[in-house]
Write an enzyme that holds these catalytic residues in place. Structure first.
Site, PDB file in Angstrom:
ATOM      1  N   ASP A  15      65.191  55.514  64.435  1.00  0.00           N
ATOM      2  CA  ASP A  15      65.837  56.898  64.299  1.00  0.00           C
ATOM      3  C   ASP A  15      67.078  56.446  64.897  1.00  0.00           C
ATOM      4  O   ASP A  15      67.086  56.225  66.150  1.00  0.00           O
ATOM      5  CB  ASP A  15      65.201  57.944  65.000  1.00  0.00           C
ATOM      6  CG  ASP A  15      66.103  59.102  65.043  1.00  0.00           C
ATOM      7  OD1 ASP A  15      67.142  59.098  65.153  1.00  0.00           O
ATOM      8  OD2 ASP A  15      65.734  60.358  64.538  1.00  0.00           O
ATOM      9  N   HIS A  16      67.957  55.948  64.313  1.00  0.00           N
ATOM     10  CA  HIS A  16      69.410  55.235  64.790  1.00  0.00           C
ATOM     11  C   HIS A  16      70.217  56.216  65.861  1.00  0.00           C
ATOM     12  O   HIS A  16      70.740  55.706  66.732  1.00  0.00           O
ATOM     13  CB  HIS A  16      70.485  54.852  63.520  1.00  0.00           C
ATOM     14  CG  HIS A  16      71.520  56.110  63.283  1.00  0.00           C
ATOM     15  ND1 HIS A  16      70.852  56.975  62.310  1.00  0.00           N
ATOM     16  CD2 HIS A  16      72.444  56.365  63.653  1.00  0.00           C
ATOM     17  CE1 HIS A  16      71.917  57.536  61.832  1.00  0.00           C
ATOM     18  NE2 HIS A  16      72.951  57.402  62.756  1.00  0.00           N
TER      19      HIS A  16
ATOM     20  N   LYS B 284      63.913  55.706  58.367  1.00  0.00           N
ATOM     21  CA  LYS B 284      63.682  57.081  57.634  1.00  0.00           C
ATOM     22  C   LYS B 284      64.220  57.172  56.391  1.00  0.00           C
ATOM     23  O   LYS B 284      64.862  56.301  56.075  1.00  0.00           O
ATOM     24  CB  LYS B 284      64.376  57.985  58.614  1.00  0.00           C
ATOM     25  CG  LYS B 284      65.604  58.097  58.317  1.00  0.00           C
ATOM     26  CD  LYS B 284      66.357  59.323  58.682  1.00  0.00           C
ATOM     27  CE  LYS B 284      67.608  59.470  57.877  1.00  0.00           C
ATOM     28  NZ  LYS B 284      68.353  60.610  58.002  1.00  0.00           N
TER      29      LYS B 284
ATOM     30  N   HIS C 143      66.700  63.535  63.675  1.00  0.00           N
ATOM     31  CA  HIS C 143      67.600  63.140  64.789  1.00  0.00           C
ATOM     32  C   HIS C 143      67.867  64.404  65.534  1.00  0.00           C
ATOM     33  O   HIS C 143      68.161  64.244  66.972  1.00  0.00           O
ATOM     34  CB  HIS C 143      69.108  62.991  64.197  1.00  0.00           C
ATOM     35  CG  HIS C 143      69.218  61.818  63.114  1.00  0.00           C
ATOM     36  ND1 HIS C 143      68.694  60.625  63.309  1.00  0.00           N
ATOM     37  CD2 HIS C 143      69.803  62.024  61.803  1.00  0.00           C
ATOM     38  CE1 HIS C 143      68.760  59.881  62.195  1.00  0.00           C
ATOM     39  NE2 HIS C 143      69.598  60.484  61.284  1.00  0.00           N
TER      40      HIS C 143
ATOM     41  N   ASP D  79      72.527  47.797  50.764  1.00  0.00           N
ATOM     42  CA  ASP D  79      73.777  48.545  51.397  1.00  0.00           C
ATOM     43  C   ASP D  79      73.395  48.271  53.321  1.00  0.00           C
ATOM     44  O   ASP D  79      74.315  48.097  53.933  1.00  0.00           O
ATOM     45  CB  ASP D  79      74.195  49.782  51.137  1.00  0.00           C
ATOM     46  CG  ASP D  79      75.056  50.464  51.939  1.00  0.00           C
ATOM     47  OD1 ASP D  79      76.081  50.059  51.665  1.00  0.00           O
ATOM     48  OD2 ASP D  79      74.920  51.473  52.639  1.00  0.00           O
TER      49      ASP D  79
HETATM   50  N1  LIG Z   1      72.474  52.365  53.682  1.00  0.00           N
HETATM   51  C1  LIG Z   1      72.366  53.322  54.896  1.00  0.00           C
HETATM   52  O1  LIG Z   1      73.450  53.581  55.706  1.00  0.00           O
HETATM   53  C2  LIG Z   1      71.041  53.890  55.427  1.00  0.00           C
HETATM   54  C3  LIG Z   1      70.002  53.521  54.696  1.00  0.00           C
HETATM   55  N2  LIG Z   1      68.738  53.925  55.176  1.00  0.00           N
HETATM   56  C4  LIG Z   1      67.234  53.633  54.503  1.00  0.00           C
HETATM   57  O2  LIG Z   1      67.215  52.270  54.513  1.00  0.00           O
HETATM   58  C5  LIG Z   1      66.930  51.857  53.170  1.00  0.00           C
HETATM   59  C6  LIG Z   1      67.569  50.986  52.301  1.00  0.00           C
HETATM   60  O3  LIG Z   1      68.871  51.615  52.055  1.00  0.00           O
HETATM   61  P1  LIG Z   1      69.987  50.862  51.432  1.00  0.00           P
HETATM   62  O4  LIG Z   1      70.096  49.442  51.845  1.00  0.00           O
HETATM   63  O5  LIG Z   1      71.211  51.711  51.359  1.00  0.00           O
HETATM   64  O6  LIG Z   1      69.714  50.837  49.825  1.00  0.00           O
HETATM   65  P2  LIG Z   1      70.191  49.948  48.613  1.00  0.00           P
HETATM   66  O7  LIG Z   1      69.761  50.707  47.348  1.00  0.00           O
HETATM   67  O8  LIG Z   1      71.467  49.696  48.979  1.00  0.00           O
HETATM   68  O9  LIG Z   1      69.236  48.591  48.757  1.00  0.00           O
HETATM   69  C7  LIG Z   1      68.081  48.606  48.284  1.00  0.00           C
HETATM   70  C8  LIG Z   1      67.276  47.069  48.616  1.00  0.00           C
HETATM   71  O10 LIG Z   1      66.002  47.187  47.965  1.00  0.00           O
HETATM   72  C9  LIG Z   1      65.824  46.126  47.184  1.00  0.00           C
HETATM   73  N3  LIG Z   1      64.842  46.184  46.165  1.00  0.00           N
HETATM   74  C10 LIG Z   1      64.826  47.375  45.107  1.00  0.00           C
HETATM   75  N4  LIG Z   1      63.893  47.467  44.487  1.00  0.00           N
HETATM   76  C11 LIG Z   1      63.037  46.361  44.885  1.00  0.00           C
HETATM   77  C12 LIG Z   1      61.911  46.210  44.447  1.00  0.00           C
HETATM   78  N5  LIG Z   1      61.032  46.452  43.380  1.00  0.00           N
HETATM   79  N6  LIG Z   1      61.397  44.791  44.993  1.00  0.00           N
HETATM   80  C13 LIG Z   1      62.114  44.143  45.884  1.00  0.00           C
HETATM   81  N7  LIG Z   1      63.335  44.647  46.349  1.00  0.00           N
HETATM   82  C14 LIG Z   1      63.862  45.898  45.908  1.00  0.00           C
HETATM   83  C15 LIG Z   1      67.065  45.829  46.575  1.00  0.00           C
HETATM   84  O11 LIG Z   1      67.343  44.356  46.231  1.00  0.00           O
HETATM   85  P3  LIG Z   1      67.546  44.087  44.687  1.00  0.00           P
HETATM   86  O12 LIG Z   1      68.594  44.782  44.061  1.00  0.00           O
HETATM   87  O13 LIG Z   1      68.087  42.667  44.673  1.00  0.00           O
HETATM   88  O14 LIG Z   1      66.300  44.248  44.182  1.00  0.00           O
HETATM   89  C16 LIG Z   1      67.934  46.041  47.841  1.00  0.00           C
HETATM   90  O15 LIG Z   1      68.148  45.076  48.504  1.00  0.00           O
HETATM   91  C17 LIG Z   1      66.374  53.320  52.304  1.00  0.00           C
HETATM   92  O16 LIG Z   1      65.048  53.772  52.810  1.00  0.00           O
HETATM   93  C18 LIG Z   1      67.472  54.246  53.130  1.00  0.00           C
HETATM   94  O17 LIG Z   1      66.888  55.703  53.074  1.00  0.00           O
HETATM   95  C19 LIG Z   1      68.615  54.596  56.417  1.00  0.00           C
HETATM   96  C20 LIG Z   1      69.789  54.967  57.023  1.00  0.00           C
HETATM   97  C21 LIG Z   1      71.112  54.615  56.439  1.00  0.00           C
HETATM   98  O1  LIG Z   2      70.920  59.305  59.193  1.00  0.00           O
HETATM   99  C1  LIG Z   2      71.813  60.027  58.852  1.00  0.00           C
HETATM  100  O2  LIG Z   2      72.918  59.972  59.941  1.00  0.00           O
HETATM  101  C2  LIG Z   2      74.180  60.203  59.263  1.00  0.00           C
HETATM  102  C3  LIG Z   2      74.984  60.471  60.480  1.00  0.00           C
HETATM  103  O3  LIG Z   2      74.976  59.603  61.394  1.00  0.00           O
HETATM  104  P1  LIG Z   2      75.971  59.380  62.511  1.00  0.00           P
HETATM  105  O4  LIG Z   2      75.624  58.265  63.314  1.00  0.00           O
HETATM  106  O5  LIG Z   2      77.458  59.278  61.696  1.00  0.00           O
HETATM  107  O6  LIG Z   2      76.110  60.755  63.211  1.00  0.00           O
HETATM  108  C4  LIG Z   2      74.307  61.255  58.107  1.00  0.00           C
HETATM  109  O7  LIG Z   2      75.684  60.965  57.634  1.00  0.00           O
HETATM  110  C5  LIG Z   2      73.226  60.785  57.027  1.00  0.00           C
HETATM  111  O8  LIG Z   2      73.353  61.814  55.968  1.00  0.00           O
HETATM  112  C6  LIG Z   2      71.886  60.822  57.630  1.00  0.00           C
HETATM  113  O9  LIG Z   2      71.042  60.365  56.582  1.00  0.00           O
END
Ligand SMILES: NC(=O)C1=CN([C@@H]2O[C@H](COP(=O)(O)OP(=O)(O)OC[C@H]3O[C@@H](n4cnc5c(N)ncnc54)[C@H](OP(=O)(O)O)[C@@H]3O)[C@@H](O)[C@H]2O)C=CC1
Ligand SMILES: O=C1O[C@H](COP(=O)(O)O)[C@@H](O)[C@H](O)[C@H]1O
Length: 499
Positions: free
Chosen positions: A179-180, A150, A242, A14
């Site tokens: 840290d965005h 994070k 943050h 995501d």
């Molecule tokens: N989404 C967000 O807005 C935010 C996310 N984060 C952090 O970013 C990180 C990723 O989040 P997000 O993208 O939402 O997570 P998702 O669950 O959407 O994606 C996880 C990713 O990890 C891969 N993955 C999972 N298991 C394995 C494995 N065993 N080996 C290799 N690849 C693997 C998946 O690929 P596949 O399924 O193809 O294996 C997928 O590409 C997390 O640490 C989250 O806390 C931080 C701030 C905001």
């Molecule tokens: O890191 C995070 O931030 C968002 C809030 O970010 P913002 O840029 O929209 O202010 C928060 O919703 C989320 O829970 C947290 O993990």
């Protein structure tokens, strides 16, 4: 900019879709990508290079802040991307990755500069770092860098363990902790605001500042992240990172030189001066809350306990407010208040600096408002100053006026946080990334709060969705003769009168 390979773990996830690909695309449009770059996406699922390029394209069409995606340019951009299937636990997958990295380095005549971005769950960080080292991916004739997202640990101990493991494969200078909030223009602007303006700089201390208020309120609830959030709460999700980062950026002293090392040094000094909390102080200085049902932006919303995936008996905090003291000569006896919560009345991230008013008594029969410097970070970017002025329409009564320095025109074209941060990492500029010491000191400060929350030693105040949070958070300020600005409860009551 040096040529490089950008290796993205979690490229099918995501964050990659919503933030990283659009950021890379916007950097490309702005000609801020290296002239020669290879981008390799990784995930467990089976994708061909062209399937992956299609995914990248879709993410840009859906999430890019700009729509300059004419086919010709898009084709050139997508051609940077390749995909390799990789399970983080399978050593042989790192060998295939290494082969692809080397092949692309050869084809494109790239220097052996390798940037590894871990957009995956944090439990994988250690395994990936170790495999980067053992597979040879980390042995280069150029530089290597690691970007991580994070959370950096779940508490002080796990954060230290994680750091220790990462440091077996990467030096501190090679680790870029995102840290965005540090990528937000107004947060980056804080340093210029306070140090590039002699007027403000002379006022930026305990002689002139009565208190500082940092708010990050959100209208959204837990969304689809209950699995993570119910274990984290607002204290880990927002405060440990943050909110404390904004505090550091606001309270730091002027660095000797404006560069990454000096700025991070001054930020660290803020954390070292932050008065530690014992159980008693947590009870006095911290308010925790959890939302119940209510109405947000005209929509009825359910309580936290009814959210899918949340334990029906959860004591997780969705709101935290705190009073902090910085035991540094510049800030003695100046309270810093922070608060953050989900399902609140408005989305607003802001800093309000309230100035002392020694002239108040001179104007008899006129209750004066304090001067305020309001720095709006999100969703609006704005700086405003509240002054007192005679109102000719009201018998010359002194009333507050606001002078706005709106940035909204400029902000339309401003790069997003991820664009700025990825660009900085490309350039090896770590100013707006969290240094390990900042992270560790933040966990040290937060740790007693975790203990008190986990053992339920303070009340969990229920607050209505769509409100300003628990009334107990007002008392933190009232105790010291202050209130949250802008005067929200007053605005709320005014609305009620008109209704
Ligand atoms: N989404 C967000 O807005 C935010 C996310 N984060 C952090 O970013 C990180 C990723 O989040 P997000 O993208 O939402 O997570 P998702 O669950 O959407 O994606 C996880 C990713 O990890 C891969 N993955 C999972 N298991 C394995 C494995 N065993 N080996 C290799 N690849 C693997 C998946 O690929 P596949 O399924 O193809 O294996 C997928 O590409 C997390 O640490 C989250 O806390 C931080 C701030 C905001
Ligand atoms: O890191 C995070 O931030 C968002 C809030 O970010 P913002 O840029 O929209 O202010 C928060 O919703 C989320 O829970 C947290 O993990």
């Amino acid at each position: 900019m040096e040529s490089m390979t950008f290796v993205l773990f979690g490229a099918t996830g995501d964050l990659a879709k919503r933030k990283i690909f659009p950021a890379l695309y916007n950097l490309y449009v702005d000609q801020k990508l290296p002239q020669s770059i290879s981008i390799i996406g990784l995930g467990r699922r089976d994708l061909s290079h062209s399937d992956f390029q299609e995914k990248v394209k879709d993410s840009i069409l859906d999430f890019s802040r700009r729509l300059e995606h004419e086919a010709a340019n898009m084709g050139e951009f997508l051609d940077y991307f390749r995909y390799s299937t990789l399970d983080v636990n399978r050593e042989e997958d790192y060998q295939s990755l290494l082969e692809l990295v080397r092949q692309r380095e050869k084809e494109l005549h790239l220097e052996e500069n390798r940037m590894f971005y871990l957009s995956v769950a944090p439990e994988f960080f250690e395994t990936i770092a170790l495999n980067i080292k053992n597979s040879g991916l980390g042995q280069t004739n150029g530089w290597k860098r690691l970007i991580i997202e994070k959370p950096f640990g779940h508490d002080l101990q796990s954060a230290r363990e994680l750091n220790e493991k990462l440091s077996r494969a990467f030096e501190e200078e090679e680790i870029y902790r995102i840290d965005h909030y540090l990528g937000k223009p107004m947060v980056q602007n804080l340093e210029a605001l306070s140090f590039a303006n002699p007027i403000l700089q002379s006022l930026w201390n305990k002689e002139h500042i009565a208190n500082v208020q940092i708010t990050a309120s959100e209208t959204v609830g837990v969304e689809k992240r209950a699995g993570y959030y119910d274990q984290a709460g607002a204290i880990r999700d927002m405060v440990q990172n943050h909110m404390l980062q904004i505090l550091m950026m606001t309270a730091m002293a002027k660095p000797k030189t404006i560069n990454a090392a000096e700025i991070r040094h001054e930020k660290r000094k803020v954390m070292e001066s932050l008065r530690p909390l014992k159980e008693k102080e947590v009870k006095n200085d911290i308010v925790r809350g959890q939302y119940i049902s209510g109405e947000v932006n005209g929509q009825k919303v359910q309580s936290y306990l009814e959210e899918p995936g949340v334990s029906p008996f959860s004591n997780t905090d969705t709101f935290v407010a705190a009073r902090l003291w910085i035991d540094h000569p510049s800030w003695t006896e100046v309270p810093f208040y922070i608060r953050t919560g989900k399902r609140m009345k408005e989305k607003s991230t802001r800093i309000v600096i309230e100035f002392k008013n020694k002239e108040n008594q001179k104007y008899k029969n006129n209750q004066m408002n304090p001067n305020l410097l309001i720095i709006e970070i999100n969703p609006n970017e704005n700086i405003s100053l509240q002054l007192n002025s005679k109102n000719p329409l009201n018998n010359g009564k002194i009333t507050p006026i606001r002078i706005d320095f709106s940035n909204n025109q400029i902000s339309l074209g401003v790069p997003e946080a991820y664009e700025r941060l990825i660009y900085d990492a490309f350039n090896g500029d770590s100013t707006f990334f969290a240094h390990w010491k900042e992270v560790e000191l933040s966990w040290e400060w937060v740790q007693p709060i975790l203990h008190v929350f986990e053992n339920n030693l303070v009340p969990l105040h229920k607050y209505q969705s769509g409100s300003y949070g628990p009334a107990a958070s007002d008392s933190l300020l009232l105790d010291n003769g202050f209130k949250w600005w802008p005067d929200e409860r007053l605005q709320e009551s005014k609305v009620k009168v008109h209704n």
